[in-house]
Structures are given as C-alpha cells and as structure tokens.
Scaffold this motif. Structure first.
Motif, PDB file in Angstrom:
ATOM      1  N   TYR A 135       0.813  -1.225   0.000  1.00 43.22           N
ATOM      2  CA  TYR A 135       0.000   0.000   0.000  1.00 43.22           C
ATOM      3  C   TYR A 135       0.847   1.275   0.000  1.00 43.22           C
ATOM      4  O   TYR A 135       0.540   2.238  -0.687  1.00 43.22           O
ATOM      5  CB  TYR A 135      -0.888   0.051   1.248  1.00 43.22           C
ATOM      6  CG  TYR A 135      -2.198  -0.687   1.123  1.00 43.22           C
ATOM      7  CD1 TYR A 135      -2.296  -2.013   1.488  1.00 43.22           C
ATOM      8  CD2 TYR A 135      -3.339  -0.045   0.671  1.00 43.22           C
ATOM      9  CE1 TYR A 135      -3.495  -2.694   1.410  1.00 43.22           C
ATOM     10  CE2 TYR A 135      -4.550  -0.718   0.585  1.00 43.22           C
ATOM     11  CZ  TYR A 135      -4.612  -2.036   0.950  1.00 43.22           C
ATOM     12  OH  TYR A 135      -5.796  -2.710   0.864  1.00 43.22           O
ATOM     13  N   ARG A 136       1.883   1.273   0.811  1.00 43.05           N
ATOM     14  CA  ARG A 136       2.578   2.544   1.032  1.00 43.05           C
ATOM     15  C   ARG A 136       3.284   3.079  -0.211  1.00 43.05           C
ATOM     16  O   ARG A 136       3.587   4.268  -0.281  1.00 43.05           O
ATOM     17  CB  ARG A 136       3.545   2.436   2.206  1.00 43.05           C
ATOM     18  CG  ARG A 136       4.743   1.580   1.953  1.00 43.05           C
ATOM     19  CD  ARG A 136       5.829   1.833   3.007  1.00 43.05           C
ATOM     20  NE  ARG A 136       7.038   1.126   2.635  1.00 43.05           N
ATOM     21  CZ  ARG A 136       7.316  -0.101   3.045  1.00 43.05           C
ATOM     22  NH1 ARG A 136       6.481  -0.727   3.838  1.00 43.05           N
ATOM     23  NH2 ARG A 136       8.417  -0.699   2.666  1.00 43.05           N
ATOM     24  N   THR A 161     -10.814   1.966   5.844  1.00 45.10           N
ATOM     25  CA  THR A 161     -10.054   2.033   7.101  1.00 45.10           C
ATOM     26  C   THR A 161      -8.655   1.456   6.894  1.00 45.10           C
ATOM     27  O   THR A 161      -7.648   2.007   7.342  1.00 45.10           O
ATOM     28  CB  THR A 161     -10.790   1.225   8.208  1.00 45.10           C
ATOM     29  OG1 THR A 161     -12.117   1.714   8.285  1.00 45.10           O
ATOM     30  CG2 THR A 161     -10.108   1.351   9.542  1.00 45.10           C
ATOM     31  N   GLN A 164      -6.594   3.835   4.884  1.00 48.33           N
ATOM     32  CA  GLN A 164      -6.162   4.948   5.725  1.00 48.33           C
ATOM     33  C   GLN A 164      -4.955   4.556   6.570  1.00 48.33           C
ATOM     34  O   GLN A 164      -4.044   5.335   6.785  1.00 48.33           O
ATOM     35  CB  GLN A 164      -7.313   5.336   6.649  1.00 48.33           C
ATOM     36  CG  GLN A 164      -7.356   6.815   6.930  1.00 48.33           C
ATOM     37  CD  GLN A 164      -8.659   7.173   7.619  1.00 48.33           C
ATOM     38  OE1 GLN A 164      -9.393   6.301   8.107  1.00 48.33           O
ATOM     39  NE2 GLN A 164      -8.969   8.447   7.673  1.00 48.33           N
ATOM     40  N   GLU A 165      -4.977   3.307   6.995  1.00 45.30           N
ATOM     41  CA  GLU A 165      -3.900   2.843   7.862  1.00 45.30           C
ATOM     42  C   GLU A 165      -2.598   2.578   7.103  1.00 45.30           C
ATOM     43  O   GLU A 165      -1.516   2.876   7.595  1.00 45.30           O
ATOM     44  CB  GLU A 165      -4.347   1.560   8.575  1.00 45.30           C
ATOM     45  CG  GLU A 165      -3.373   1.089   9.612  1.00 45.30           C
ATOM     46  CD  GLU A 165      -3.945  -0.052  10.449  1.00 45.30           C
ATOM     47  OE1 GLU A 165      -3.155  -0.701  11.139  1.00 45.30           O
ATOM     48  OE2 GLU A 165      -5.175  -0.296  10.400  1.00 45.30           O
ATOM     49  N   TYR A 166      -2.708   2.038   5.901  1.00 49.84           N
ATOM     50  CA  TYR A 166      -1.492   1.560   5.225  1.00 49.84           C
ATOM     51  C   TYR A 166      -1.037   2.392   4.029  1.00 49.84           C
ATOM     52  O   TYR A 166       0.127   2.326   3.643  1.00 49.84           O
ATOM     53  CB  TYR A 166      -1.681   0.104   4.774  1.00 49.84           C
ATOM     54  CG  TYR A 166      -1.826  -0.843   5.925  1.00 49.84           C
ATOM     55  CD1 TYR A 166      -0.714  -1.259   6.654  1.00 49.84           C
ATOM     56  CD2 TYR A 166      -3.073  -1.311   6.317  1.00 49.84           C
ATOM     57  CE1 TYR A 166      -0.840  -2.111   7.722  1.00 49.84           C
ATOM     58  CE2 TYR A 166      -3.224  -2.170   7.387  1.00 49.84           C
ATOM     59  CZ  TYR A 166      -2.105  -2.573   8.093  1.00 49.84           C
ATOM     60  OH  TYR A 166      -2.238  -3.418   9.165  1.00 49.84           O
ATOM     61  N   GLN A 168      -0.407   5.927   1.574  1.00 53.70           N
ATOM     62  CA  GLN A 168       0.010   7.316   1.761  1.00 53.70           C
ATOM     63  C   GLN A 168      -1.232   8.197   1.883  1.00 53.70           C
ATOM     64  O   GLN A 168      -2.267   7.902   1.279  1.00 53.70           O
ATOM     65  CB  GLN A 168       0.829   7.782   0.546  1.00 53.70           C
ATOM     66  CG  GLN A 168       2.098   6.995   0.312  1.00 53.70           C
ATOM     67  CD  GLN A 168       3.191   7.312   1.322  1.00 53.70           C
ATOM     68  OE1 GLN A 168       3.110   8.297   2.045  1.00 53.70           O
ATOM     69  NE2 GLN A 168       4.203   6.461   1.378  1.00 53.70           N
ATOM     70  N   GLN A 169      -1.079   9.285   2.593  1.00 53.80           N
ATOM     71  CA  GLN A 169      -2.232  10.168   2.817  1.00 53.80           C
ATOM     72  C   GLN A 169      -2.760  10.777   1.523  1.00 53.80           C
ATOM     73  O   GLN A 169      -3.962  11.008   1.381  1.00 53.80           O
ATOM     74  CB  GLN A 169      -1.831  11.289   3.761  1.00 53.80           C
ATOM     75  CG  GLN A 169      -2.524  11.169   5.100  1.00 53.80           C
ATOM     76  CD  GLN A 169      -2.311  12.385   5.946  1.00 53.80           C
ATOM     77  OE1 GLN A 169      -1.345  13.111   5.762  1.00 53.80           O
ATOM     78  NE2 GLN A 169      -3.210  12.598   6.877  1.00 53.80           N
ATOM     79  N   ASP A 170      -1.838  11.046   0.585  1.00 49.83           N
ATOM     80  CA  ASP A 170      -2.261  11.730  -0.648  1.00 49.83           C
ATOM     81  C   ASP A 170      -2.531  10.750  -1.795  1.00 49.83           C
ATOM     82  O   ASP A 170      -2.552  11.137  -2.954  1.00 49.83           O
ATOM     83  CB  ASP A 170      -1.205  12.756  -1.080  1.00 49.83           C
ATOM     84  CG  ASP A 170       0.118  12.093  -1.427  1.00 49.83           C
ATOM     85  OD1 ASP A 170       0.295  10.892  -1.101  1.00 49.83           O
ATOM     86  OD2 ASP A 170       0.982  12.761  -2.023  1.00 49.83           O
ATOM     87  N   VAL A 171      -2.727   9.475  -1.460  1.00 49.36           N
ATOM     88  CA  VAL A 171      -2.973   8.487  -2.513  1.00 49.36           C
ATOM     89  C   VAL A 171      -4.259   8.857  -3.275  1.00 49.36           C
ATOM     90  O   VAL A 171      -5.230   9.339  -2.674  1.00 49.36           O
ATOM     91  CB  VAL A 171      -3.069   7.057  -1.900  1.00 49.36           C
ATOM     92  CG1 VAL A 171      -4.365   6.861  -1.116  1.00 49.36           C
ATOM     93  CG2 VAL A 171      -2.916   5.993  -2.963  1.00 49.36           C
TER      94      VAL A 171
END
Ligand SMILES: Nc1nc2c(ncn2[C@@H]2O[C@H](COP(=O)(O)OP(=O)(O)OP(=O)(O)O)[C@@H](O)[C@H]2O)c(=O)[nH]1
Ligand SMILES: [Mg+2]
Length: 257
Positions: A135-136, A161, A164-166, A168-171
């Motif tokens: 994900y990251r 969820t 959100q956890e795994y 990047q925020q700007d994905v």
C-alpha cells in the motif's frame, strides 16, 4: 522531458528485479481461468517507491506510477486488469488470485507517456498481510465492489479504514462498482454507490470488466490525475478528477451489453 525505456525482462533499479514476480508468472495473470502464481513466486518484499525506474516491458515512458486494485475476493479486480491490459474477458471458473501480481501499461496522456504499473491484489483475507506491505508505495488505489454482492459493498468502509492505515495520505483513490452488466443480479443501487462515494469524497463509477464499460476511463482518469500532480505545467488547464469521471462516465443504459 526525457523519455525513459525500461529494458525487457529486467526491473529498473527500484524495485529490484529479484523482488518482482517473474515474467512467467506475469504472463499467467489472467482473469478467472488461468493459474495464479503460488506463494513461492510472491515478491519477497514491497517495491520501493521511485520513478521512473519501475520494472517494465520495454515501453518508453516519461513518468511512471503504481496503481493497486483492492476489494473483496470475487469483485472482479483481475478481470478489470485483464480487460484494461488485453481488452479481453475470460469467463469461466473463478480462480482467486494468490498474493499479488502486476501488469504494466503505458498510456498517452496529452502527449506524455504515462506508465501505470498495476498491482492486482488477492481479496482473500488470508493474503491481507502480504498486500498491506504494498500500500505505502501505491500512488493510486482502485477500490472495487461487486454490484451483485451486497457484502462486498458493505465491506467498503473496512477497506477504507485499511487504506487509511497503510496507504500514503495523498494516494489517489477511486471507488468502482463492477459487474454492471449483470443487471438481473444487481443488489447495490447505483445511487447507493454514489452516496457512499460522496460521503467519503471519492470519485465513483460503475464498470464492467465483461463489456469493458468505463474500464479504460477509470485508468485514464487515474493516469491524468497522477500526471498532473507530478508535472504541474502552469499553462495546462487544471485536471479535475471528480468532474472528469462524472462527465465521461457512461451509464449502463446507454451502452452495448
Ligand atoms: N458478469 C461479470 N462477471 C465478472 C465481471 N468481472 C469479473 N467477473 C467474474 O467474477 C469472478 C471473479 O473475478 P476476478 O476478477 O477473478 O475477481 P477478483 O476480485 O480478482 O478476486 P480475488 O482474486 O479472489 O481477489 C469471475 O468468475 C469473473 O468471471 C464483470 O464485470 N461482469
Ligand atoms: Mg484476482
């Protein structure tokens, strides 16, 4: 902008070729009927971020991005990828993806060659720990549910969820309601998909890997958004993903099935 070419059968410096599935395994990626690589063929670790040196097929490109397909098992992630990459739909016995695999496709976005490295993940719970690791590094996520399967729709919040956890925020994130060709079996209304997408501020479309409805559009929209984010040419009009998807997305009633 200089144009890059990734040598055939050789990953770029990042991710290392050894961490990627083999060409043989990649060629086995196909919707439904094909065998999937066994656990021994899984990449040993997540690919590192970095572009434009993604592993590739020898196509020239200017910028490269990683896109991940996520969602419950059976929603049609592999079929969506096969439709986009090969323009085919192989109906038949459903063979669930094991672990994770990828395909590359280069798109021309307003004169820029955008390479998408598209990761097809296993929806089954037992592979979650494998897919979490990827994900990251994803620049975009296509989150799918199946319009004929209410559970897959109800699970979207849990997927969000997880994202959100795994991730990047700007994905870049898009919600897709797949199998829209199955009108008789539909149990999730289009409006429910729209409502959920609105609630979470996501662009949304209904797709069909079977007929190809909105499949190219979904990937093109992602490519346009990612390209804009990476190049930021002041003279170019600002690309608006939500509006583009709303404007260009086609409803099932208007299309051949
Ligand atoms: N009618 C219809 N069937 C589809 C569509 N997309 C996929 N299917 C069928 O749904 C089943 C599951 O498709 P897959 O693409 O393998 O599902 P998946 O999401 O990759 O599943 P996992 O690999 O287990 O995560 C197969 O039997 C496909 O033939 C579609 O757009 N329309
Ligand atoms: Mg699959």
């Amino acid at each position: 902008m200089s144009r890059k070419k990734t040598p055939k059968n050789k990953g770029g410096s990042v991710p290392a070729a050894s961490t990627l599935p083999t060409a043989a395994n990649r060629s086995r990626l196909a919707c439904s009927r094909t065998a999937r690589p066994g656990p021994e063929a899984l990449p040993k670790g997540p690919p590192q971020s970095g572009r434009p040196s993604l592993g590739g097929t020898g196509d020239f490109y200017d910028v490269a991005f990683k896109v991940m397909l996520v969602g419950d098992s059976g929603v049609g992630k592999t079929c969506l990828l096969v439709r986009f990459k090969d323009g085919a739909f192989l109906a038949g016995t459903f063979i669930s993806t094991v672990g994770i695999d990828f395909r590359n496709k280069v798109l021309d976005v307003d004169g820029t060659k955008v390479k998408l490295q598209i990761w097809d993940t296993a929806g089954q719970e037992r592979f979650r720990s494998v897919t979490h690791a990827y994900y990251r590094d994803a620049h975009a996520l296509l989150l799918l549910y199946d319009i004929t399967n209410k559970d897959s729709f109800d699970n979207i919040q849990a997927w969000l969820t997880e994202i959100q956890e795994y991730a990047q925020q700007d994905v870049v994130l898009m919600l897709l309601g797949n199998k829209v060709d199955s009108t008789q079996e539909r149990v999730v209304k289009r409006e429910d998909g729209e409502k959920l997408a609105k609630e979470f501020g996501l662009p949304f479309m209904e797709t069909s890997a079977k007929t190809g409805l909105n499949v190219d559009l979904a990937f093109t929209a992602i490519a346009k958004e990612l390209k804009q984010r990476s190049t930021k040419v002041p003279s170019e009009p600002h690309f608006r993903l939500h509006e583009y998807v709303k404007r260009e997305g086609r409803g099932v009633s208007c299309c051949r099935l």
